[in-house]
Design a protein around this motif. Sequence first.
Motif, PDB file in Angstrom:
ATOM      1  N   HIS A 202     -77.979  59.650   2.087  1.00 37.67           N
ATOM      2  CA  HIS A 202     -78.071  59.451   3.538  1.00 37.67           C
ATOM      3  C   HIS A 202     -79.156  60.348   4.135  1.00 37.67           C
ATOM      4  CE1 HIS A 202     -74.302  57.235   3.465  1.00 37.67           C
ATOM      5  NE2 HIS A 202     -74.325  57.104   4.774  1.00 37.67           N
ATOM      6  N   LEU A 203     -79.631  59.971   5.309  1.00 47.11           N
ATOM      7  CA  LEU A 203     -80.382  60.872   6.173  1.00 47.11           C
ATOM      8  C   LEU A 203     -79.409  61.413   7.214  1.00 47.11           C
ATOM      9  CD1 LEU A 203     -83.729  58.940   6.843  1.00 47.11           C
ATOM     10  CD2 LEU A 203     -83.104  60.426   4.927  1.00 47.11           C
ATOM     11  N   LEU A 204     -79.427  62.726   7.411  1.00 49.13           N
ATOM     12  CA  LEU A 204     -78.555  63.390   8.364  1.00 49.13           C
ATOM     13  C   LEU A 204     -79.386  64.316   9.248  1.00 49.13           C
ATOM     14  CD1 LEU A 204     -75.700  64.521   5.930  1.00 49.13           C
ATOM     15  CD2 LEU A 204     -75.781  62.419   7.289  1.00 49.13           C
ATOM     16  N   PRO A 205     -78.933  64.597  10.477  1.00 53.79           N
ATOM     17  CA  PRO A 205     -79.630  65.574  11.301  1.00 53.79           C
ATOM     18  C   PRO A 205     -79.523  66.965  10.666  1.00 53.79           C
ATOM     19  CG  PRO A 205     -78.150  64.221  12.632  1.00 53.79           C
ATOM     20  CD  PRO A 205     -77.802  63.966  11.196  1.00 53.79           C
TER      21      PRO A 205
ATOM     22  N   SER B 119     -66.953  62.411  15.764  1.00 57.49           N
ATOM     23  CA  SER B 119     -68.212  61.677  15.725  1.00 57.49           C
ATOM     24  C   SER B 119     -67.991  60.235  15.271  1.00 57.49           C
ATOM     25  CB  SER B 119     -69.195  62.378  14.777  1.00 57.49           C
ATOM     26  OG  SER B 119     -69.489  63.681  15.222  1.00 57.49           O
ATOM     27  N   TYR B 120     -67.163  60.070  14.259  1.00 55.24           N
ATOM     28  CA  TYR B 120     -66.878  58.738  13.715  1.00 55.24           C
ATOM     29  C   TYR B 120     -66.192  57.865  14.755  1.00 55.24           C
ATOM     30  CZ  TYR B 120     -64.278  55.263  10.959  1.00 55.24           C
ATOM     31  OH  TYR B 120     -63.711  54.108  10.476  1.00 55.24           O
TER      32      TYR B 120
ATOM     33  N   ALA C 254     -77.577  61.073  14.497  1.00 56.81           N
ATOM     34  CA  ALA C 254     -76.272  61.680  14.778  1.00 56.81           C
ATOM     35  C   ALA C 254     -75.318  60.650  15.368  1.00 56.81           C
ATOM     36  CB  ALA C 254     -76.436  62.868  15.721  1.00 56.81           C
ATOM     37  N   ALA C 255     -75.817  59.829  16.304  1.00 55.62           N
ATOM     38  CA  ALA C 255     -74.970  58.804  16.921  1.00 55.62           C
ATOM     39  C   ALA C 255     -74.500  57.774  15.909  1.00 55.62           C
ATOM     40  CB  ALA C 255     -75.730  58.123  18.056  1.00 55.62           C
TER      41      ALA C 255
END
Length: 352
Positions: free
Chosen positions: A59-62, A187-188, A10-11
Amino acid sequence: MGEGLDGVVAAMCGTHAQIMAAAEASIGLRAGATRAHVRDALWNTRALVKTYGPRGTVHLLPARDLPRWVGALSSVPHAHHAAPAPVRMTPEQTGQVVAAIREAVRSGPLTIDELSEAVVAATGPWADELVMPAFQGRWPRWRQAMPVAAHRGAFVFGPARGRKVTYAAAPDARTAPDDGLAWLVRSYLTAYGPATPAQFAQWAGGPARWGAEAFARVELEQVLLEGEPAFVLAGDTGVPAERPRSVRLLPYFDAYVVAGRPRELLYPGEAAARALNGGQAGNFPVLLVDGEVSGVWHSRRSGSRMDITVETLRDLTPAQSRELADQVERLGVVMEARPRLTLGPVAVGPHA
């Protein structure tokens, strides 16, 4: 471990996963985890999901944030006319494919051939026309809609069936209760600000006007970065008292180099010519010294042995050399291998 890993991802605003080993390294080096921990979070605890993310790349995402990602990325205007006329699909056809994918994967994970059969049966023979240029042939027309379908929450990647990729129903991609696009801007900027709307749009894969509209949804503060105007979240104007000092190895398409702007600061001097690929970041694994790209590296694995070659673009101090050796050992732990470091030229070219 899965709980901690989704926080790390996430970060990062997602982890590029076209090369799965690179995604495992990106996460593991930050989280103090191994590739086994990443795989467990993805396929067992399901704290992570694999899907199409920013720029339509894998992508991998939460998993917990998937509804917000869907809300944000589904707002990106879809360029229906980007493909040549004989290849493109109408908005109506795209909607039909998205609905067909969503319905097909409800019964369980499907291989691409199984999914193709279901989509064509639901939409019509036009979807099966082999018009999309592929690696050694052509793909059916409908496959160009897969990133759009993922952005609308129709599917995620499922567990492999032997050597075959599968596609599965998204765990919960209903519309987020809040503004997903505003959440993504926050977040970005938390991760990569100061930045401009155009830089955000380029990172996410949308047009500049969409990026400007996204920034307008969030309370921002304008600052100067190297004399140029950029934005941070309102109140987020603090800077470290001292410049960060560290040596890091970042794998292919690491989030730091892909999102980092402006490029001339991240890739100073000869680093731009050596470590960028036509201006594109991420195609080379890089050596980072004090936050700047200062070399490239490559790894070659044979069984449990992993040979790592690092080509430096600057002289390292004795302390930096020791930290580089520590990074190599750490990478070996992440990748569950016995690493061996060699300093010298890297002959391998950029990844496509």
